[in-house]
Every structure is written in structure tokens, then in C-alpha cells.
Write a protein that holds these residues in place. Structure first.
Motif, PDB file in Angstrom:
ATOM      1  N   VAL A 123       0.840  -1.200   0.000  1.00 52.00           N
ATOM      2  CA  VAL A 123       0.000   0.000   0.000  1.00 52.00           C
ATOM      3  C   VAL A 123       0.877   1.252   0.000  1.00 52.00           C
ATOM      4  O   VAL A 123       0.631   2.211  -0.746  1.00 52.00           O
ATOM      5  CB  VAL A 123      -0.950  -0.003   1.217  1.00 52.00           C
ATOM      6  N   GLY A 124       1.910   1.248   0.836  1.00 47.76           N
ATOM      7  CA  GLY A 124       2.839   2.382   0.847  1.00 47.76           C
ATOM      8  C   GLY A 124       3.549   2.565  -0.482  1.00 47.76           C
ATOM      9  O   GLY A 124       3.786   3.694  -0.921  1.00 47.76           O
ATOM     10  N   SER A 125       3.849   1.463  -1.149  1.00 44.69           N
ATOM     11  CA  SER A 125       4.533   1.535  -2.442  1.00 44.69           C
ATOM     12  C   SER A 125       3.646   2.169  -3.509  1.00 44.69           C
ATOM     13  O   SER A 125       4.137   2.897  -4.375  1.00 44.69           O
ATOM     14  CB  SER A 125       4.958   0.134  -2.887  1.00 44.69           C
ATOM     15  N   VAL A 126       2.347   1.876  -3.447  1.00 46.78           N
ATOM     16  CA  VAL A 126       1.416   2.493  -4.398  1.00 46.78           C
ATOM     17  C   VAL A 126       1.420   4.004  -4.211  1.00 46.78           C
ATOM     18  O   VAL A 126       1.444   4.766  -5.186  1.00 46.78           O
ATOM     19  CB  VAL A 126      -0.002   1.919  -4.223  1.00 46.78           C
ATOM     20  N   LEU A 127       1.422   4.452  -2.958  1.00 46.78           N
ATOM     21  CA  LEU A 127       1.475   5.888  -2.684  1.00 46.78           C
ATOM     22  C   LEU A 127       2.777   6.499  -3.209  1.00 46.78           C
ATOM     23  O   LEU A 127       2.770   7.563  -3.831  1.00 46.78           O
ATOM     24  CB  LEU A 127       1.332   6.150  -1.189  1.00 46.78           C
ATOM     25  N   ASP A 128       3.893   5.829  -2.947  1.00 43.71           N
ATOM     26  CA  ASP A 128       5.183   6.312  -3.457  1.00 43.71           C
ATOM     27  C   ASP A 128       5.144   6.445  -4.973  1.00 43.71           C
ATOM     28  O   ASP A 128       5.635   7.436  -5.535  1.00 43.71           O
ATOM     29  CB  ASP A 128       6.308   5.355  -3.059  1.00 43.71           C
ATOM     30  N   LEU A 129       4.577   5.456  -5.639  1.00 44.22           N
ATOM     31  CA  LEU A 129       4.535   5.466  -7.097  1.00 44.22           C
ATOM     32  C   LEU A 129       3.625   6.583  -7.609  1.00 44.22           C
ATOM     33  O   LEU A 129       3.951   7.241  -8.602  1.00 44.22           O
ATOM     34  CB  LEU A 129       4.048   4.110  -7.605  1.00 44.22           C
ATOM     35  N   VAL A 130       2.507   6.815  -6.933  1.00 45.49           N
ATOM     36  CA  VAL A 130       1.607   7.911  -7.327  1.00 45.49           C
ATOM     37  C   VAL A 130       2.327   9.248  -7.229  1.00 45.49           C
ATOM     38  O   VAL A 130       2.242  10.094  -8.136  1.00 45.49           O
ATOM     39  CB  VAL A 130       0.343   7.908  -6.447  1.00 45.49           C
ATOM     40  N   VAL A 131       3.068   9.460  -6.140  1.00 38.79           N
ATOM     41  CA  VAL A 131       3.805  10.711  -5.963  1.00 38.79           C
ATOM     42  C   VAL A 131       4.860  10.866  -7.054  1.00 38.79           C
ATOM     43  O   VAL A 131       5.030  11.951  -7.634  1.00 38.79           O
ATOM     44  CB  VAL A 131       4.457  10.761  -4.569  1.00 38.79           C
ATOM     45  N   LEU A 132       5.566   9.782  -7.365  1.00 41.89           N
ATOM     46  CA  LEU A 132       6.603   9.850  -8.392  1.00 41.89           C
ATOM     47  C   LEU A 132       6.017  10.094  -9.782  1.00 41.89           C
ATOM     48  O   LEU A 132       6.589  10.844 -10.582  1.00 41.89           O
ATOM     49  CB  LEU A 132       7.428   8.564  -8.397  1.00 41.89           C
ATOM     50  N   VAL A 133       4.894   9.463 -10.081  1.00 41.61           N
ATOM     51  CA  VAL A 133       4.236   9.695 -11.369  1.00 41.61           C
ATOM     52  C   VAL A 133       3.831  11.160 -11.487  1.00 41.61           C
ATOM     53  O   VAL A 133       4.028  11.795 -12.541  1.00 41.61           O
ATOM     54  CB  VAL A 133       3.018   8.770 -11.534  1.00 41.61           C
TER      55      VAL A 133
END
Length: 271
Positions: A123-133
Motif C-alpha cells: 500500500v505504501g509503495s502504491v502511494l510512493d509510485l503515485v507521488v513519483l508519477v
């Protein structure tokens, strides 16, 4: 048949319930500590700005193309791999603070703490990826393919992250809390000797060969293809030509090795 399958179904259901309960507790702790969220996204965002604007002006993509579009798939993959450092730190801290022993003494499924940890990290990784995108879109990156290809690329990135979570869990169960910050250091060069920032063809032959076979490079090349970004066709080596296949096989192989190791280490852990 009913008497045999019902207990199995009940065990699976309770394992999932217990795992999600533990994952939710880990996520609540994460949300209540905004500094953890900030630190997890600050490093990759800093790298995007540094390489995209400072070094990017001096780096050309062989064959042409915008360097920031070349860079972002590499940054996505690197963030998924580097996230394992946080997994190591949390798992080691849980051991030192007695959380792991508490889980072992509670009437929960034996695998629930590890599955819950992996769910929380995903779940945290999805958030990280959203921020990076979002950061990538701001600096000029874009996906040039359809929704299906874009989602497939995101799936490969999260698959790589899932594999590295189990590496992080194993290392976190292996080292002390004090050593957790250093446990990831020997693996950090592998995140750099890849096709993240430049093509392996531009590296010295030995480093280029290492970069070609690096699991990160497979995911980066595959996601560049799926996003329609430049750089996927830069090398004619076997790993580059079969990047889609390797982007699946490498994470599956990593999980096949480190998940059993993590489970075995967890069962032997006494705090």
C-alpha cells in the motif's frame, strides 16, 4: 470432502483476516507519523529533480529522445527497489521493540505478521509510485501508450516491489535495529549499476554486462516499452531483447528464494 475442505477454507479466511488486521495496524502507525511518509518520497523526488534538471541537461539519449522520459521509468523502478530499506528498518525495529514476540504470542495465524507486513508495504509503495508519477508529469514525462500498456507497466513495477519486500523482511529479521540502516548499503550499488540513468552500452564492458543482467534493468526496459518512452531499444543484448520475460521471471525468482528464507527466519526468531 466437506469435512476436509472446510477447515482449510476457515484457516485461509482467518489468515487473510489476521493479515489485514496487522497490515491496518502498520498503516495506522505510518499515517500517524507523517515524517515516515515524507522521508519515503523525498529521496526519489530529489533524484528526479537532480538528474532531470541538473545532470539531465548534460546527458543525451543515444538514438534521440527526451532524457526525462528516458529517466522516469528508471526512477520508478529504483524507488520500488530502494523501498526495501524501509522494510528492513521497520522489521528490525519491531523485533527490537518486542512487537514480533507479541505477534508470536497472540492467537493469530503464524504467517499473518509477515503477510500483513508485505500488504502494508505494498500500500505504501502504491502511494510512493503515485507521488513519483505526479512528479514525472510535472517535469515533462508522459506515457505514450494506451491504458492497458500503462497499467501493465505499473503492474511490473509493483511486482518488483513485492519481490524486494521479501528481501527486506528477511534482512530485517536477520540484523539488529542498529545495523538496519547499513544492511541495505551493500545492495545499493546494484540500484545504480543498471540502465536507470544511462544505457549499459555507454558503460565500461564489465559494468555494462552487469547492468544488462540486473533485475532492475529488465523492469526498466520493459516499462519503457510499455510507456512508449525512449531508450528501450538501445541495446541488442539478450536480456534487453527479452526484458518483458525477465521483468516477470526475476521478481518471481527473488520471491521464491527470499519468502521461504523469511518464513524460516521468522519461525526461529526469539526477539
Amino acid at each position: 470432502m466437506t469435512t476436509l475442505t472446510a477447515p482449510v477454507g476457515d484457516a485461509l479466511r482467518w489468515t487473510l483476516v489476521d493479515s489485514w488486521t496487522i497490515a491496518r495496524a502498520e498503516l495506522l502507525h505510518w499515517v500517524r507519523n507523517p515524517s515516515l511518509i515524507a522521508s519515503s518520497v523525498a529521496f526519489p523526488v530529489m533524484f528526479v529533480l537532480l538528474f532531470g534538471f541538473v545532470f539531465g541537461s548534460a546527458i543525451a539519449v543515444p538514438g534521440g529522445g527526451d532524457y526525462r522520459e528516458f529517466l522516469m521509468p528508471g526512477m520508478f523502478a529504483q524507488a520500488m527497489v530502494n523501498g526495501a530499506a524501509a522494510t528492513v528498518a521497520v522489521v528490525a525495529a519491531n523485533r527490537a521493540l518486542g512487537v514480533t514476540d507479541r505477534y508470536r504470542s497472540m492467537p493469530v495465524a503464524r504467517s499473518a505478521p509477515l503477510i500483513g507486513r508485505s500488504l502494508a508495504d505494498m500500500v505504501g509503495s502504491v502511494l510512493d509510485l503515485v507521488v513519483l508519477v505526479a512528479c514525472g508529469l510535472l517535469v515533462g514525462w508522459t506515457t505514450r501508450t494506451g491504458v492497458g500498456s500503462t497499467l501493465a507497466a505499473v503492474g511490473l513495477l509493483l511486482l518488483l516491489r513485492f519481490a524486494m519486500i521479501w528481501v527486506g523482511i528477511f534482512l530485517g529479521l536477520l540484523v539488529s535495529q542498529e545495523a538496519a540502516g547499513l544492511a541495505w548499503a551493500p545492495l545499493f550499488p546494484l540500484t545504480m549499476i543498471a540502465n536507470t540513468f544511462v544505457s549499459p552500452a555507454q558503460m565500461p564492458p564489465v559494468l555494462g554486462a552487469v547492468a544488462d543482467w540486473n533485475p532492475i534493468s529488465a523492469t526498466v526496459t520493459a516499462t519503457r516499452q510499455l510507456f512508449g518512452n525512449p531508450g528501450a531499444e538501445l541495446t541488442a543484448t539478450w536480456p534487453a531483447q527479452h526484458a518483458m520475460l525477465l521483468a516477470v521471471l526475476w521478481p518471481v525468482a527473488i520471491v521464491a528464494v527470499f519468502l521461504p528464507l523469511a518464513v524460516h527466519r521468522y519461525r526461529r526468531t526469539s526477539g
